[in-house]
Design a protein around this motif. Structure first.
Motif, PDB file in Angstrom:
ATOM      1  N   ILE A 137      64.945  40.322  34.443  1.00  0.00           N
ATOM      2  CA  ILE A 137      64.619  40.995  35.721  1.00  0.00           C
ATOM      3  C   ILE A 137      63.504  41.854  36.057  1.00  0.00           C
ATOM      4  CG2 ILE A 137      65.708  41.938  37.884  1.00  0.00           C
ATOM      5  CD1 ILE A 137      68.099  40.733  37.085  1.00  0.00           C
ATOM      6  N   LEU A 138      63.548  43.086  35.210  1.00  0.00           N
ATOM      7  CA  LEU A 138      62.568  43.832  35.113  1.00  0.00           C
ATOM      8  C   LEU A 138      61.120  43.360  34.675  1.00  0.00           C
ATOM      9  CD1 LEU A 138      64.317  46.976  33.340  1.00  0.00           C
ATOM     10  CD2 LEU A 138      63.596  46.722  36.061  1.00  0.00           C
ATOM     11  N   ALA A 139      61.264  42.452  33.608  1.00  0.00           N
ATOM     12  CA  ALA A 139      59.876  41.715  33.346  1.00  0.00           C
ATOM     13  C   ALA A 139      59.307  40.930  34.508  1.00  0.00           C
ATOM     14  CB  ALA A 139      60.296  41.132  32.042  1.00  0.00           C
ATOM     15  N   LYS A 140      60.113  40.198  35.272  1.00  0.00           N
ATOM     16  CA  LYS A 140      59.908  39.385  36.342  1.00  0.00           C
ATOM     17  C   LYS A 140      59.226  40.135  37.408  1.00  0.00           C
ATOM     18  CE  LYS A 140      62.983  35.576  35.354  1.00  0.00           C
ATOM     19  NZ  LYS A 140      63.914  34.694  35.875  1.00  0.00           N
ATOM     20  N   MET A 141      59.914  41.298  37.646  1.00  0.00           N
ATOM     21  CA  MET A 141      59.169  42.272  38.484  1.00  0.00           C
ATOM     22  C   MET A 141      57.954  42.704  38.561  1.00  0.00           C
ATOM     23  SD  MET A 141      62.707  44.393  39.630  1.00  0.00           S
ATOM     24  CE  MET A 141      61.946  45.661  40.579  1.00  0.00           C
ATOM     25  N   LEU A 142      57.460  43.126  37.167  1.00  0.00           N
ATOM     26  CA  LEU A 142      56.321  43.362  36.422  1.00  0.00           C
ATOM     27  C   LEU A 142      55.380  42.355  36.623  1.00  0.00           C
ATOM     28  CD1 LEU A 142      54.448  45.495  35.327  1.00  0.00           C
ATOM     29  CD2 LEU A 142      55.116  44.842  32.983  1.00  0.00           C
ATOM     30  N   TYR A 143      55.671  41.031  36.347  1.00  0.00           N
ATOM     31  CA  TYR A 143      54.893  39.926  36.405  1.00  0.00           C
ATOM     32  C   TYR A 143      54.616  39.939  37.942  1.00  0.00           C
ATOM     33  CZ  TYR A 143      53.567  35.127  35.861  1.00  0.00           C
ATOM     34  OH  TYR A 143      52.819  33.733  35.889  1.00  0.00           O
ATOM     35  N   ALA A 144      55.597  39.862  38.726  1.00  0.00           N
ATOM     36  CA  ALA A 144      55.157  39.526  40.392  1.00  0.00           C
ATOM     37  C   ALA A 144      54.132  40.664  40.849  1.00  0.00           C
ATOM     38  CB  ALA A 144      56.492  39.501  40.875  1.00  0.00           C
ATOM     39  N   CYS A 145      54.290  41.884  40.138  1.00  0.00           N
ATOM     40  CA  CYS A 145      53.499  43.118  40.971  1.00  0.00           C
ATOM     41  C   CYS A 145      51.934  42.703  40.487  1.00  0.00           C
ATOM     42  CB  CYS A 145      54.125  44.389  40.250  1.00  0.00           C
ATOM     43  SG  CYS A 145      55.619  44.876  41.030  1.00  0.00           S
ATOM     44  N   ILE A 146      51.845  42.310  39.115  1.00  0.00           N
ATOM     45  CA  ILE A 146      50.364  42.292  38.645  1.00  0.00           C
ATOM     46  C   ILE A 146      49.955  40.977  39.218  1.00  0.00           C
ATOM     47  CG2 ILE A 146      49.163  41.557  36.539  1.00  0.00           C
ATOM     48  CD1 ILE A 146      51.090  43.275  35.084  1.00  0.00           C
ATOM     49  N   VAL A 147      50.575  40.114  39.659  1.00  0.00           N
ATOM     50  CA  VAL A 147      50.078  38.921  40.496  1.00  0.00           C
ATOM     51  C   VAL A 147      49.685  39.189  41.813  1.00  0.00           C
ATOM     52  CG1 VAL A 147      50.799  36.523  41.333  1.00  0.00           C
ATOM     53  CG2 VAL A 147      51.005  36.940  38.957  1.00  0.00           C
ATOM     54  N   LEU A 148      50.607  39.932  42.385  1.00  0.00           N
ATOM     55  CA  LEU A 148      50.142  40.392  43.656  1.00  0.00           C
ATOM     56  C   LEU A 148      49.070  41.213  43.713  1.00  0.00           C
ATOM     57  CD1 LEU A 148      53.896  41.066  45.364  1.00  0.00           C
ATOM     58  CD2 LEU A 148      52.235  39.119  45.933  1.00  0.00           C
ATOM     59  N   ILE A 149      48.677  42.110  42.764  1.00  0.00           N
ATOM     60  CA  ILE A 149      47.606  42.927  42.822  1.00  0.00           C
ATOM     61  C   ILE A 149      46.281  42.137  42.539  1.00  0.00           C
ATOM     62  CG2 ILE A 149      46.492  44.609  41.507  1.00  0.00           C
ATOM     63  CD1 ILE A 149      48.987  45.870  40.831  1.00  0.00           C
ATOM     64  N   GLY A 150      46.368  41.033  41.697  1.00  0.00           N
ATOM     65  CA  GLY A 150      45.389  40.117  41.497  1.00  0.00           C
ATOM     66  C   GLY A 150      44.944  39.409  43.052  1.00  0.00           C
ATOM     67  N   PHE A 151      45.839  39.002  43.796  1.00  0.00           N
ATOM     68  CA  PHE A 151      45.906  38.317  44.804  1.00  0.00           C
ATOM     69  C   PHE A 151      45.080  39.137  45.896  1.00  0.00           C
ATOM     70  CE2 PHE A 151      47.615  37.146  49.305  1.00  0.00           C
ATOM     71  CZ  PHE A 151      46.974  36.084  49.551  1.00  0.00           C
ATOM     72  N   PHE A 152      45.428  40.500  46.018  1.00  0.00           N
ATOM     73  CA  PHE A 152      45.015  41.475  46.864  1.00  0.00           C
ATOM     74  C   PHE A 152      43.469  41.717  46.557  1.00  0.00           C
ATOM     75  CE2 PHE A 152      49.424  43.250  47.882  1.00  0.00           C
ATOM     76  CZ  PHE A 152      49.418  42.262  49.048  1.00  0.00           C
ATOM     77  N   LEU A 153      43.293  41.616  45.226  1.00  0.00           N
ATOM     78  CA  LEU A 153      41.974  42.125  44.791  1.00  0.00           C
ATOM     79  C   LEU A 153      41.082  40.880  44.978  1.00  0.00           C
ATOM     80  CD1 LEU A 153      42.263  43.666  41.281  1.00  0.00           C
ATOM     81  CD2 LEU A 153      41.438  44.889  43.370  1.00  0.00           C
ATOM     82  N   ALA A 154      41.414  39.681  44.952  1.00  0.00           N
ATOM     83  CA  ALA A 154      40.883  38.224  45.350  1.00  0.00           C
ATOM     84  C   ALA A 154      40.318  38.473  46.858  1.00  0.00           C
ATOM     85  CB  ALA A 154      41.491  37.049  45.016  1.00  0.00           C
ATOM     86  N   LEU A 155      41.492  38.896  47.795  1.00  0.00           N
ATOM     87  CA  LEU A 155      40.914  38.792  49.070  1.00  0.00           C
ATOM     88  C   LEU A 155      39.945  39.915  49.479  1.00  0.00           C
ATOM     89  CD1 LEU A 155      44.611  38.688  50.890  1.00  0.00           C
ATOM     90  CD2 LEU A 155      42.772  36.917  50.640  1.00  0.00           C
ATOM     91  N   GLY A 156      39.845  41.102  48.763  1.00  0.00           N
ATOM     92  CA  GLY A 156      38.958  41.986  48.925  1.00  0.00           C
ATOM     93  C   GLY A 156      37.559  41.415  48.509  1.00  0.00           C
ATOM     94  N   ILE A 157      37.497  40.687  47.193  1.00  0.00           N
ATOM     95  CA  ILE A 157      36.207  40.177  46.982  1.00  0.00           C
ATOM     96  C   ILE A 157      35.514  39.017  47.929  1.00  0.00           C
ATOM     97  CG2 ILE A 157      35.176  38.793  45.300  1.00  0.00           C
ATOM     98  CD1 ILE A 157      37.250  39.963  43.234  1.00  0.00           C
ATOM     99  N   LEU A 158      36.614  38.276  48.629  1.00  0.00           N
ATOM    100  CA  LEU A 158      36.057  37.531  49.678  1.00  0.00           C
ATOM    101  C   LEU A 158      35.696  38.196  51.073  1.00  0.00           C
ATOM    102  CD1 LEU A 158      38.542  34.626  48.888  1.00  0.00           C
ATOM    103  CD2 LEU A 158      36.118  34.672  48.284  1.00  0.00           C
ATOM    104  N   ASN A 159      35.878  39.254  51.114  1.00  0.00           N
ATOM    105  CA  ASN A 159      35.574  40.164  52.339  1.00  0.00           C
ATOM    106  C   ASN A 159      36.663  39.715  53.392  1.00  0.00           C
ATOM    107  OD1 ASN A 159      33.314  41.552  51.087  1.00  0.00           O
ATOM    108  ND2 ASN A 159      32.048  39.885  51.598  1.00  0.00           N
ATOM    109  N   LEU A 160      37.705  39.563  52.958  1.00  0.00           N
ATOM    110  CA  LEU A 160      38.904  39.295  54.043  1.00  0.00           C
ATOM    111  C   LEU A 160      39.526  40.521  54.492  1.00  0.00           C
ATOM    112  CD1 LEU A 160      39.707  35.701  52.813  1.00  0.00           C
ATOM    113  CD2 LEU A 160      38.249  36.160  54.517  1.00  0.00           C
ATOM    114  N   ASP A 161      38.830  41.509  54.652  1.00  0.00           N
ATOM    115  CA  ASP A 161      39.645  42.808  54.980  1.00  0.00           C
ATOM    116  C   ASP A 161      40.683  42.716  55.973  1.00  0.00           C
ATOM    117  OD1 ASP A 161      38.020  43.617  53.032  1.00  0.00           O
ATOM    118  OD2 ASP A 161      36.562  44.525  54.241  1.00  0.00           O
ATOM    119  N   LYS A 162      40.298  42.010  57.107  1.00  0.00           N
ATOM    120  CA  LYS A 162      41.393  41.841  58.133  1.00  0.00           C
ATOM    121  C   LYS A 162      42.405  41.190  57.532  1.00  0.00           C
ATOM    122  CE  LYS A 162      37.718  42.144  62.141  1.00  0.00           C
ATOM    123  NZ  LYS A 162      37.306  41.519  63.064  1.00  0.00           N
ATOM    124  N   ALA A 163      42.450  39.965  57.013  1.00  0.00           N
ATOM    125  CA  ALA A 163      43.529  39.576  56.529  1.00  0.00           C
ATOM    126  C   ALA A 163      44.177  40.025  55.651  1.00  0.00           C
ATOM    127  CB  ALA A 163      43.060  38.054  55.880  1.00  0.00           C
TER     128      ALA A 163
END
Length: 301
Positions: A77-103
């Motif tokens: 469970i702890l390993a899956k939680m870490l996995y999900a957190c890293i994927v979410l961080i990557g998703f938010f970085l991708a939105l920032g690169i696309l200049n989708l600040d409002k989204a």
């Protein structure tokens, strides 16, 4: 007739205007796509890298947890939680690169509201979850330990995110919320391999107290030899109604209660045999009842 022709021309003009607007919009989107194509490629690369890094860190965390945590389900469970957190961080970085600040701002705001609502609705569940994580990392309780709470005693069978499962000596399972277990005092008999056991007994008045003490100490020390820093203790405790009571305390290898019961059983048998051999009496309470004289007295006439 003229009005009909004029209406038809207006419809044609309106249709051409709609087509032109749609064409301009699609061309604008295509140009924006071409302009942002490098950003899109970088965003896709960031998401792919986040999945790769998430898997790597997940495996590293599992290796570390295997050395410090015996609970397999909690490790996953702890390993899956870490996995999900890293994927979410990557998703938010991708939105920032696309200049989708409002989204990105809208998503974070929505996530905050949802998290608050879930936290209020699942307050008890989250308390048990955090308690389960704490129990998994506590060095003073592990799977297989024999523990005793105010109401239950048994071996720790499982620690999940919600419950702690105890296997009682009668092979019945007790499932209790983690928060209740961690908030109440408990005794862990498995923390140390040595423990002290007490046995109580009484001897008759008139017995040689010094001789009894010497005999019991010698017998217990021979049966349960103490290690360095330990000693056999013998104390007379009280003058009771029909006996002089004493307590003898000694050390044994003791990680579960059955070992304590076995040692007490052995010590009681040894003391009983010792007293029988030397004619030392273990009294039992005696109650004397005096009955009134029921004979009829002669009448004073």
């Amino acid at each position: 007739m003229y009005s009909i022709i004029q209406q038809t021309e207006e419809d044609i003009t309106t249709s051409k205007g709609i087509v032109a607007t749609l064409t301009d919009t699609l061309l604008g989107w295509w140009e924006a796509f071409i302009v942002k194509l490098p950003n899109i490629a970088v965003a896709i690369l960031v998401i792919i890298l986040s999945f790769i890094l998430a898997r790597v860190f997940k495996n590293v965390l599992l290796r570390i947890l295997r050395k410090h945590m015996e609970n397999r389900s909690m490790r996953r469970i702890l390993a899956k939680m870490l996995y999900a957190c890293i994927v979410l961080i990557g998703f938010f970085l991708a939105l920032g690169i696309l200049n989708l600040d409002k989204a990105l701002t809208s998503i974070l705001a929505g996530a905050g509201v949802v998290a608050l609502a879930i936290g209020l609705a699942l307050q008890g569940t989250l308390s048990n979850t955090f308690s389960g994580v704490m129990l998994s990392f506590l060095p003073r309780i592990r799977i297989g330990d024999f523990v005793e709470t105010n109401e239950h005693a048994g071996f720790v069978h499982e620690i999940s995110l919600r419950n702690l499962v105890l296997r009682q000596p009668d092979n019945k399972y007790v499932i209790m919320p983690n928060s209740k277990f961690i908030e109440e005092p408990f005794v862990n008999y498995s923390l140390d391999t040595r423990g002290r056991v007490s046995v109580y007994c009484g001897i008759a008045y008139g017995s040689d107290l010094h001789a009894v003490k010497k005999l019991v100490l010698e017998q217990i020390e021979a049966a349960f030899p103490p290690t360095q820093g330990e000693r056999i203790e013998f104390y007379y405790t009280e003058f009771a109604d029909s006996s002089i009571n004493f307590m003898v305390r000694f050390w044994i290898d003791y990680t579960k209660k059955s070992q304590m019961y076995t040692a007490q059983d052995k010590a009681i048998l040894l003391i009983n045999d010792l007293f029988n051999k030397h004619g030392i009496e273990i009294p039992f309470p005696i109650r004397t009842l005096k009955m009134p004289d029921l004979k009829h007295k002669p009448n004073d006439l």
